[in-house]
Design an enzyme around this catalytic site. Structure first.
Site, short mmCIF file in Angstrom:
data_model
loop_
_atom_site.label_atom_id
_atom_site.label_comp_id
_atom_site.label_asym_id
_atom_site.label_seq_id
_atom_site.Cartn_x
_atom_site.Cartn_y
_atom_site.Cartn_z
N ALA A 8 0.82 -1.21 0.00
CA ALA A 8 0.00 0.00 0.00
C ALA A 8 0.85 1.25 0.00
O ALA A 8 0.55 2.24 0.66
CB ALA A 8 -0.95 -0.01 1.19
N GLY A 9 1.95 1.22 -0.77
CA GLY A 9 2.70 2.45 -1.01
C GLY A 9 2.12 3.15 -2.22
O GLY A 9 0.96 2.91 -2.60
N ALA A 44 2.61 2.91 -5.46
CA ALA A 44 2.20 2.08 -6.60
C ALA A 44 0.89 1.35 -6.29
O ALA A 44 -0.06 1.38 -7.07
CB ALA A 44 3.30 1.09 -6.97
N GLY A 45 0.86 0.69 -5.13
CA GLY A 45 -0.33 -0.09 -4.76
C GLY A 45 -1.55 0.80 -4.62
O GLY A 45 -2.64 0.46 -5.11
N PHE A 99 17.33 18.90 -10.00
CA PHE A 99 17.77 17.64 -9.42
C PHE A 99 18.90 17.10 -10.27
O PHE A 99 19.13 17.58 -11.40
CB PHE A 99 16.60 16.65 -9.40
CG PHE A 99 16.17 16.21 -8.03
CD1 PHE A 99 15.81 17.13 -7.07
CD2 PHE A 99 16.11 14.86 -7.71
CE1 PHE A 99 15.40 16.71 -5.81
CE2 PHE A 99 15.70 14.44 -6.45
CZ PHE A 99 15.35 15.35 -5.50
N GLN A 113 21.28 1.20 -6.03
CA GLN A 113 21.72 2.59 -5.90
C GLN A 113 22.13 2.92 -4.47
O GLN A 113 21.37 2.69 -3.53
CB GLN A 113 20.59 3.53 -6.32
CG GLN A 113 20.95 5.00 -6.18
CD GLN A 113 19.97 5.88 -6.91
OE1 GLN A 113 18.91 6.22 -6.39
NE2 GLN A 113 20.28 6.24 -8.13
N HIS A 170 22.69 6.02 -2.34
CA HIS A 170 22.43 7.46 -2.37
C HIS A 170 23.64 8.17 -1.79
O HIS A 170 24.12 7.79 -0.72
CB HIS A 170 21.17 7.79 -1.57
CG HIS A 170 20.65 9.17 -1.83
ND1 HIS A 170 21.31 10.30 -1.39
CD2 HIS A 170 19.55 9.61 -2.48
CE1 HIS A 170 20.63 11.37 -1.76
NE2 HIS A 170 19.56 10.98 -2.43
N LEU A 210 18.29 9.48 5.04
CA LEU A 210 18.47 10.21 3.79
C LEU A 210 18.49 11.73 3.97
O LEU A 210 17.69 12.28 4.72
CB LEU A 210 17.31 9.84 2.86
CG LEU A 210 17.44 10.35 1.44
CD1 LEU A 210 18.60 9.65 0.76
CD2 LEU A 210 16.16 10.07 0.68
N GLU A 251 18.58 14.80 -2.35
CA GLU A 251 19.34 15.43 -3.42
C GLU A 251 18.84 16.86 -3.64
O GLU A 251 19.56 17.72 -4.15
CB GLU A 251 19.11 14.60 -4.68
CG GLU A 251 19.90 14.98 -5.89
CD GLU A 251 19.77 13.89 -6.96
OE1 GLU A 251 19.97 12.71 -6.63
OE2 GLU A 251 19.46 14.23 -8.10
N ARG A 266 23.55 10.10 -9.40
CA ARG A 266 23.84 9.60 -8.05
C ARG A 266 25.01 8.63 -8.01
O ARG A 266 25.80 8.65 -7.06
CB ARG A 266 22.59 8.93 -7.48
CG ARG A 266 21.55 9.93 -7.10
CD ARG A 266 20.33 9.29 -6.51
NE ARG A 266 19.39 10.33 -6.12
CZ ARG A 266 18.16 10.11 -5.70
NH1 ARG A 266 17.70 8.87 -5.62
NH2 ARG A 266 17.37 11.11 -5.37
N HIS A 297 20.11 2.60 -0.98
CA HIS A 297 18.90 3.41 -1.12
C HIS A 297 17.81 2.79 -2.00
O HIS A 297 16.63 2.86 -1.67
CB HIS A 297 19.30 4.77 -1.69
CG HIS A 297 18.19 5.75 -1.81
ND1 HIS A 297 17.42 6.11 -0.72
CD2 HIS A 297 17.71 6.46 -2.85
CE1 HIS A 297 16.51 7.00 -1.10
NE2 HIS A 297 16.66 7.22 -2.39
N GLU A 326 8.83 -0.11 -6.89
CA GLU A 326 10.24 -0.48 -6.73
C GLU A 326 10.45 -1.98 -6.86
O GLU A 326 11.52 -2.43 -7.29
CB GLU A 326 10.79 0.03 -5.39
CG GLU A 326 12.32 -0.12 -5.31
CD GLU A 326 12.93 0.57 -4.10
OE1 GLU A 326 12.31 1.47 -3.53
OE2 GLU A 326 14.07 0.19 -3.73
N ARG A 384 19.20 4.98 -11.38
CA ARG A 384 17.98 5.78 -11.39
C ARG A 384 18.28 7.24 -11.12
O ARG A 384 19.11 7.57 -10.28
CB ARG A 384 17.02 5.26 -10.31
CG ARG A 384 15.78 6.12 -10.15
CD ARG A 384 14.80 5.53 -9.17
NE ARG A 384 15.23 5.61 -7.79
CZ ARG A 384 15.21 6.71 -7.06
NH1 ARG A 384 14.81 7.87 -7.58
NH2 ARG A 384 15.58 6.69 -5.79
#
Lengths: 587, 230
Positions: free
Chosen positions: A15-16, A18-19, A119, A240, A242, A252, A255, A286, A353, A387, A398
């Site tokens: 449930a992030g 995407a979900g 960025f 990746q 970071h 984190l 960036e 990165r 990351h 992800e 990425r």
């Protein structure tokens, strides 16, 4: 014991961003959708994304999706599939407007439009001047987006199974996915969810490394479920790091700090990025910045008593910009590094990351297994996004701001695809009881009594091995040893026992299941990395320093059965525009 | 450092008890790190946690009487003996894990989503930086529950009083220049309980780990209600 069962048109695990974006499409279409999440949805790790989401809205500087596409292809070190990248960069624009319409509190420009910041890896006009393409809600963009999507799902009356853990996919003898076995964490009872379509949206697996920006929950559950169902993982060697995690802690620092004008210095106060990336400097990709920091420290130019980090200087931006644009990182720096960035620089070092690799999908979200003849077989009933999936839009590296974009665009695409599939109102397939028994066995395995190694012990050991053997710089010796160690740990897993056999909210049981997932994924990472004998994007080998397009412009595909590796070609043909052919990648 | 931790496992315990643990304090250790260390010693100990940086809102607990987030609280700031308990007023599921269903129900009850009735533009709905500034201090809520579970009015009427978290979010949408449901939102807050059980005790303000101010937001809603009724 009879197993509790529920039936839905669509099952979404995770449930992030995407979900939830997929769920929103389905719920708006009045389909019966179940969203299973091992944490309450707003605790999903999308919440931690800081800097923003890329879209060529051209609110600050001239911009277009084709430039965004070029940057993404170049950023991927030409390993990204150009059809999927074109699709994502085009879709970025309506996707961000839709988010805004749904209520995301984006920061604003004076003219009332969405604020966009610079960025890393962004350019105008195919490699020209710096672009400003990252749409931001201060430095809490992920939080703003995740909460908004959850709120819209409340409106749409999506059916949530909060604090249910996805245990295993159910795959029948013909290869179709029929749903999944889940575990209700509060009661400790299993629940079989039968579904015509299943979407994996379980996020990343940063917990394979000891020092990571990722949350405790990022254990790659969906990836490991796919592996065990016979689905391979693609490009797992590309992980990746970071550049700017808080030194020694891993949290984190976006960036966006460098996008707003912050820069890195070594112990001599030198802006060392000027040596590594003369044009883009601190806003190089990165992978480039992370390698530069590690190199500075290795060569003795690190800061602090142990010379083990570099400094990120921000104070010259002034109190106002910091308070307005970077309030979250100011708070984090104070709490975790003990410094106020408005006064002192932040000590930083690369932190694990993001996984570029994942479950192979097409750009519509179908999970596909590459066949030996170069074609792809769709896995019936199975979709993946975010992800945990690998479309692939990120290739070998990425770009910042493309992760929120990926989850939103492909979460929505998968949702739409599932709606199309369900339009014909297919029947539920007959449940494969043998597969169900096998899935349940994964739970009962942990009911074995007796003394053994603890989950914690093995988890700690494993994460240290991954950090030592699959980090920023990788040689044959280091990685061969890593493969041997991970294999040994995988054997040891058999001797792990749970001391706590109670049912109610047994987090030790969940961590045991997560450990199995982590080790399966760790194996995919170290084996894919050992075999790729070139340096490309985040995969950097001192023993093969150059990118080798003649032999390695291809995706790695790892199958759990027999620890087998295969390869599939990169899709270099976009949908409508010309191919961006591989070029030396300089920033 | 000594920690006394609330333990209750319904599978084996008839009553809750406080259990003592010794944790070696390391530099920069947060309470969450200490709880993870306790779990290393005793895997049967259960607590929720995830991001470790104060944005997911999973690990709110009560320490020596104050609600706080484990991951952003340095143990060096805690007074010994350290008593760690579940959030007050919520049914305990196990150890530090509480049932937050009523808290989430109250959140859902305020329709916490943007309602925009006009046809949507092709691009973004414009919003001036000044109007956007009105959302600062509101949208950052992480739903950890520190505020509502510290609120006596919520302890008494968790089924009827929305509580500070949900009311902060009610104001977040009332304050959004893009939202077009002010009338319905205010009508829905009528009655003696949902909004008006707030007696400005301000525990919510004291314990919010994100330094948000629900009491102020509730005051703004009350002002708007008054204007609305005239």
């Amino acid at each position: 014991m009879t197993l509790a069962r529920r039936r839905f048109d669509a099952l979404i695990i995770g449930a992030g961003g995407a979900g939830l974006n997929a769920a929103l499409q389905l719920a708006n279409a009045n389909l019966r959708v179940a969203v299973v999440s091992k944490v309450f949805p707003t605790r999903s790790h999308t919440v931690a994304a800081q800097g923003g989401v890329n879209a060529a809205l051209a609110n600050v500087f001239e911009d277009n999706w084709h430039w965004h596409m070029f940057d993404t292809v170049k950023g991927s070190d030409y390993l990204g599939d150009q059809d999927a990248i074109e699709y994502m960069c085009r879709e970025a624009i309506p996707t961000v407007y839709e988010l805004e319409h749904n209520g995301v509190p984006f920061s604003r420009l004076d003219n009332g439009k969405i604020y966009q910041r610079a960025f890393g890896g962004q350019s105008q006009n195919f490699g020209g001047a710096q672009a400003a393409r990252t749409c931001a809600a201060a430095d809490r963009t992920g939080h703003a987006i995740l909460h908004t999507l959850y709120q819209q799902n409340i409106r749409a009356r999506t059916h949530f199974f909060d604090e249910y853990f996805g245990v295993e996919l159910i795959r029948d003898s013909e290869g179709a996915i029929l749903g999944a076995l889940t575990l209700e964490i509060e009661t400790g009872e299993p629940l079989l969810i039968e579904a015509k379509t299943t979407l994996l949206a379980t996020g990343g697996c940063g917990q394979v490394f000891r020092t990571t920006s990722n949350a405790h929950i990022n254990t790659g559950d969906g990836m490991a479920m796919a592996l065990r169902a016979g689905v391979p993982l693609m490009d797992m060697e590309f992980f990746q790091f970071h550049p700017t995690g808080i030194a020694g802690r891993g949290m984190l620092i976006t960036e966006g700090v460098r996008g707003e004008g912050g820069y890195l210095v070594n112990k001599d106060g030198e802006r060392f990025m000027e040596r590594y990336a003369p044009n883009a400097k601190d806003l190089a990709s990165r992978d480039v910045v992370a390698r530069a920091i590690v190199t500075e420290v290795k060569e003795g130019r690190g800061c602090g008593p142990n010379a083990d980090h570099v400094l990120l200087k921000v104070d010259h931006l002034g109190e106002d910009i910091i308070a307005k644009r970077l309030p979250g990182i100011r708070e984090s720096s104070k709490i975790f590094a003990g410094v106020d960035p408005a006064v002192e620089p932040i000590p930083v070092f690369p932190t694990a990351h993001y996984v570029m690799g994942g479950i192979p999908t097409d750009r519509l979200g179908h999970v596909v297994v590459p066949a030996s003849d170069g074609s792809e077989q769709i896995v019936p009933g199975l979709y993946a996004a975010g992800e945990c999936a690998c479309v692939s839009v990120h290739g070998a590296n990425r770009l910042g701001g493309n992760s929120l974009l990926d989850i939103l665009v492909f979460g929505r695409a998968a949702g739409q695809q599932i709606i199309d599939h369900l339009k014909d109102d297919p029947e539920h397939k007959t449940m494969d009881e043998t597969a169900v028994e096998q899935a349940v066995a994964r739970l009962t395995r942990w009911e074995q009594p007796g003394e053994g190694i603890s989950v914690r012990e093995l988890r700690d050991e494993f994460r240290k091995v991954m950090e030592d053997h699959a980090g920023v710089f990788r040689t044959d010796d280091i990685m061969s040893e890593g493969v041997a160690k991970v294999k040994a740990l995988r054997e040891k897993l058999k001797d792990v026992r749970l001391g706590d056999q109670s049912k109610v909210f047994n987090t030790a049981r969940i961590e045991a299941l997560e450990l199995e997932n982590l080790i399966d994924i760790g194996m995919a990472i170290v084996l894919s990395a050992l075999e790729r004998k070139e340096s490309r994007g985040a995969h950097s080998r001192p023993d093969y320093t150059e990118r080798d397009d003649a032999n390695w412009l291809k995706h790695s595909v790892y199958f759990k059965e027999g620890d087998r590796l295969d390869y599939k070609p990169v899709q270099t043909k976009p949908l409508t525009v010309d191919t961006f052919p591989p070029k030396p990648r300089v920033y | 450092m000594k920690f006394f931790v609330y333990r209750y496992n319904p599978d084996v315990d008839t009553a809750p008890h406080m259990q003592e643990y010794d944790v070696e304090v390391t530099r920069g250790m947060m309470l969450r790190d200490a709880l993870m260390e306790i779990k290393r010693q005793d895997e049967a100990f259960a607590f929720r946690h995830s991001c470790g940086e104060g944005v997911c809102g999973s690990d709110a607990v009560n320490v020596n009487g104050s609600n706080l987030l484990g991951c952003t609280t340095p143990v060096s700031e805690l007074k010994e003996p350290v008593n760690v308990r579940p959030l007050p007023g919520r049914p305990v599921i196990r150890d530090l894990v509480v049932d937050m269903s009523q808290f989430y129900q109250q959140y859902r009850a305020v329709k916490p989503y943007l309602i925009h009735k006009d046809p949507l533009p092709e691009q973004e709905i414009l919003q001036s930086p000044e109007d956007r500034d009105k959302l600062d201090g509101l949208y950052e809520c992480i739903m950890c529950g520190c505020c509502s579970t510290a609120c006596p009015s919520f302890w008494w009427n968790p089924d009827k009083f929305h509580g500070p978290q949900a009311l902060l979010q009610a104001w977040r949408f009332l304050a959004d220049s893009r939202d077009q449901a002010t009338e319905e939102r205010l009508d829905a807050l009528e009655g003696p309980y949902k909004l008006y059980r707030c007696h400005s005790i301000m525990n919510c303000v004291e314990y919010c780990p994100k330094s948000l101010n629900p009491t102020k937001a509730i005051g703004k809603i009350k002002e708007l209600m008054l204007k609305h009724s005239i």
